[in-house]
Scaffold this active site. Structure first.
Site, PDB file in Angstrom:
ATOM      1  N   LYS A  44     -13.115   8.101  -0.417  1.00  0.00           N
ATOM      2  CA  LYS A  44     -12.365   7.813   1.030  1.00  0.00           C
ATOM      3  C   LYS A  44     -12.702   6.562   1.760  1.00  0.00           C
ATOM      4  CE  LYS A  44     -10.402   8.204   4.996  1.00  0.00           C
ATOM      5  NZ  LYS A  44      -8.811   7.945   5.223  1.00  0.00           N
ATOM      6  N   CYS A 131      -4.539   0.226   6.511  1.00  0.00           N
ATOM      7  CA  CYS A 131      -4.620   1.928   7.191  1.00  0.00           C
ATOM      8  C   CYS A 131      -3.770   1.776   8.143  1.00  0.00           C
ATOM      9  CB  CYS A 131      -6.240   1.968   7.423  1.00  0.00           C
ATOM     10  SG  CYS A 131      -6.714   0.860   8.313  1.00  0.00           S
TER      11      CYS A 131
HETATM   12  O1  LIG Z   1      -5.253   7.455   8.739  1.00  0.00           O
HETATM   13  C1  LIG Z   1      -6.097   7.280   7.874  1.00  0.00           C
HETATM   14  O2  LIG Z   1      -7.148   7.489   7.658  1.00  0.00           O
HETATM   15  C2  LIG Z   1      -5.336   6.629   6.566  1.00  0.00           C
HETATM   16  N1  LIG Z   1      -4.057   7.210   6.186  1.00  0.00           N
HETATM   17  C3  LIG Z   1      -3.275   6.567   5.392  1.00  0.00           C
HETATM   18  O3  LIG Z   1      -2.085   7.277   5.084  1.00  0.00           O
HETATM   19  N2  LIG Z   1      -3.612   5.539   4.404  1.00  0.00           N
HETATM   20  C4  LIG Z   1      -4.706   4.980   4.818  1.00  0.00           C
HETATM   21  O4  LIG Z   1      -4.953   3.900   4.219  1.00  0.00           O
HETATM   22  C5  LIG Z   1      -5.660   5.426   5.892  1.00  0.00           C
HETATM   23 CL1  LIG Z   1      -7.220   4.702   6.177  1.00  0.00          CL
END
Ligand SMILES: O=C(O)c1[nH]c(=O)[nH]c(=O)c1Cl
Length: 312
Positions: A44, A131
């Site tokens: 993650k 993100c």
């Molecule tokens: O809200 C998130 O954690 C998230 N959610 C996404 O769909 N892509 C990302 O790169 C990230 Cl970092």
């Protein structure tokens, strides 16, 4: 038919792995991935310190995919670095793992990458430039000046294998500009695509959105995004130096979807939404389906058709 895939001088038994963010938040999930038919795994995206992320519900599976506004919940950089280094010691012959970082600022990204550079980690690092679900923070990858600046600063010290995770682009001028910036740097891959930012899913019975953060706006994944994912894989495959490989992510639910990403030029393939829905058995199913398609078409290896998408 063999799914053997060589990436960064290492041969994986197949091109499949998880997409960062799905089934990779803690040791339990990472171990399960490592023991599955996935050829490797990615952690993650981490920030320097542990983050709780956004209020729930923040991920929602829907018939044609998913919508999420997680807000970067993660155990913190040191937790994941410890996991991948312990794994290297436990399994010195294991496939190289992938490590994702997503700082909330350029400086935080540089700090984490310096720590990766100085560590014993010998796998692949992914800088998440997209993100889409952290309110108030624009995506670095949509700010082309910042994109060039951050990569310039990174490659002043980072010498280990580095890829970048990109959001989808929707305009040829953006494909051209992004590719011209990326081609300036010794990247080992670009990963296309992250979720399509800020979609909205409605529950008609409740006349309501389905996730709490951002009044229901969230990144889209799954079947909704395959055409956009394929276009981005193809656009960068045809624009980038051949030394920069493409990881295909977005809308891979079946062996056929995987075949399409490979036709567009992808080398590794990441599964997100479908992994969330099915669990790690999704890799057994998709690998079987891809092999069946290859055998029906008379292919014995992926190299025989990778990137060979025909035009009319
Ligand atoms: O809200 C998130 O954690 C998230 N959610 C996404 O769909 N892509 C990302 O790169 C990230 Cl970092």
């Amino acid at each position: 038919a063999s799914l053997a895939t060589t990436f960064l001088n290492h041969t994986y038994e197949n091109p499949f792995m998880n997409a960062s963010g799905v089934h990779c938040k803690d040791t339990k999930e990472l171990n399960e991935l490592d023991n599955s038919k996935s050829s490797t795994f990615i952690t993650k995206s981490s920030t320097s310190l542990k983050r709780e992320g956004n209020p729930e519900p923040r991920y929602f599976s829907v018939p044609l995919g998913s919508i999420n506004s997680m807000g970067l919940p993660n155990e913190g950089f040191n937790y994941y670095l410890k996991y991948v280094i312990d794994r290297q010691q436990r399994m010195p012959k294991g496939n190289p793992a992938f490590f994702s970082v997503a700082g909330m600022s350029v400086d935080e990204n540089l700090k984490m990458l310096k720590a990766v550079q100085d560590s014993d980690f010998n796998g692949v690092t992914e800088l998440n430039l997209s993100c889409p679900n952290v309110p108030g923070k624009p995506q670095v990858a949509y700010d082309f000046d910042l994109l060039g600046e951050i990569l310039q600063k990174v490659f002043e010290f980072f010498t280990k294998p580095l890829g970048v995770k990109l959001p989808p682009y929707f305009d040829f001028a953006h494909f051209d500009t992004a590719a011209s910036i990326l081609n300036r740097f010794p990247l080992v891959y670009v990963n296309c695509i992250n979720s399509i930012g800020n979609g909205l899913y409605i529950d008609i019975e409740k006349e309501s959105v389905v996730i709490k953060p951002k009044n229901g706006f969230g990144g889209l994944g799954g079947e909704y995004i395959k055409p956009t994912a394929l276009a981005n894989v193809r656009a960068f495959y045809t624009r980038l130096n051949p030394s920069i490989k493409i990881i295909g992510t977005g809308g891979i639910r079946t062996g056929g979807d995987a075949f399409e990403h490979l036709l567009c030029g992808a080398t590794m393939l990441q599964v997100g939404t479908e992994l969330y829905k099915e669990g790690v058995s999704v890799f057994d199913r998709i690998e079987r389906e891809l092999k069946e398609i290859m055998e029906k078409k008379g292919y014995t290896s992926i190299e025989q058709f990778r990137g060979k998408l025909r035009t009319l």
